[in-house]
Design a protein around this motif. Structure first.
Motif, PDB file in Angstrom:
ATOM      1  N   ILE A  81       5.055  -6.003  -5.145  1.00  0.00           N
ATOM      2  CA  ILE A  81       4.816  -5.777  -3.720  1.00  0.00           C
ATOM      3  C   ILE A  81       5.232  -4.354  -3.377  1.00  0.00           C
ATOM      4  O   ILE A  81       6.087  -3.768  -4.034  1.00  0.00           O
ATOM      5  N   LEU A  82       4.578  -3.798  -2.366  1.00  0.00           N
ATOM      6  CA  LEU A  82       4.906  -2.453  -1.911  1.00  0.00           C
ATOM      7  C   LEU A  82       5.988  -2.567  -0.842  1.00  0.00           C
ATOM      8  O   LEU A  82       5.799  -3.208   0.188  1.00  0.00           O
ATOM      9  N   HIS A  83       7.141  -1.962  -1.116  1.00  0.00           N
ATOM     10  CA  HIS A  83       8.287  -2.033  -0.209  1.00  0.00           C
ATOM     11  C   HIS A  83       8.842  -0.621  -0.036  1.00  0.00           C
ATOM     12  O   HIS A  83       9.303  -0.023  -1.008  1.00  0.00           O
ATOM     13  N   ASN A 130       7.242   2.146   0.365  1.00  0.00           N
ATOM     14  CA  ASN A 130       6.433   3.064  -0.460  1.00  0.00           C
ATOM     15  C   ASN A 130       6.783   3.050  -1.944  1.00  0.00           C
ATOM     16  O   ASN A 130       6.518   4.010  -2.656  1.00  0.00           O
ATOM     17  N   TRP A 164       6.626   0.387  -5.489  1.00  0.00           N
ATOM     18  CA  TRP A 164       6.208  -0.895  -6.047  1.00  0.00           C
ATOM     19  C   TRP A 164       7.412  -1.602  -6.665  1.00  0.00           C
ATOM     20  O   TRP A 164       8.144  -1.016  -7.450  1.00  0.00           O
ATOM     21  N   SER A 224       0.528 -10.267   6.019  1.00  0.00           N
ATOM     22  CA  SER A 224       0.008  -9.948   4.700  1.00  0.00           C
ATOM     23  C   SER A 224       0.893  -8.878   4.077  1.00  0.00           C
ATOM     24  O   SER A 224       1.317  -7.945   4.746  1.00  0.00           O
ATOM     25  N   VAL A 225       1.171  -9.020   2.794  1.00  0.00           N
ATOM     26  CA  VAL A 225       2.028  -8.077   2.086  1.00  0.00           C
ATOM     27  C   VAL A 225       1.149  -7.290   1.119  1.00  0.00           C
ATOM     28  O   VAL A 225       0.360  -7.868   0.378  1.00  0.00           O
ATOM     29  N   GLU A 226       1.273  -5.962   1.147  1.00  0.00           N
ATOM     30  CA  GLU A 226       0.563  -5.130   0.181  1.00  0.00           C
ATOM     31  C   GLU A 226       1.057  -5.523  -1.208  1.00  0.00           C
ATOM     32  O   GLU A 226       2.267  -5.521  -1.466  1.00  0.00           O
ATOM     33  N   HIS A 227       0.138  -5.904  -2.091  1.00  0.00           N
ATOM     34  CA  HIS A 227       0.537  -6.390  -3.404  1.00  0.00           C
ATOM     35  C   HIS A 227      -0.484  -5.989  -4.464  1.00  0.00           C
ATOM     36  O   HIS A 227      -1.594  -5.573  -4.138  1.00  0.00           O
ATOM     37  N   ARG A 228      -0.069  -6.116  -5.715  1.00  0.00           N
ATOM     38  CA  ARG A 228      -0.969  -5.873  -6.842  1.00  0.00           C
ATOM     39  C   ARG A 228      -0.468  -6.683  -8.030  1.00  0.00           C
ATOM     40  O   ARG A 228       0.672  -7.150  -8.049  1.00  0.00           O
TER      41      ARG A 228
END
Length: 49
Positions: free
Chosen positions: A8-10, A12, A14, A35-39
């Motif tokens: 998750i992006l926290h 700025n 990962w 929604s959480v920015e994730h990859r």
């Protein structure tokens, strides 16, 4: 066997999220789901190769 790879992006950066069997990840803010920015990062162990 549990295979990681979720990040998750926290602030700025990962951050790896460790695998938790049967877990659903969600983030709450002001009593609303956000929604959480994730990859997902592939690795040899989870690539199926």
């Amino acid at each position: 066997m549990h295979i990681g790879g979720l990040q998750i992006l926290h602030h700025n950066q990962w951050v790896d999220v460790p695998p938790v069997p049967g877990a659903i990840f969600q983030m709450r803010s002001n009593d609303k789901l956000k929604s959480v920015e994730h990859r997902v990062v592939a690795n040899e162990q989870g690539s199926g190769v």
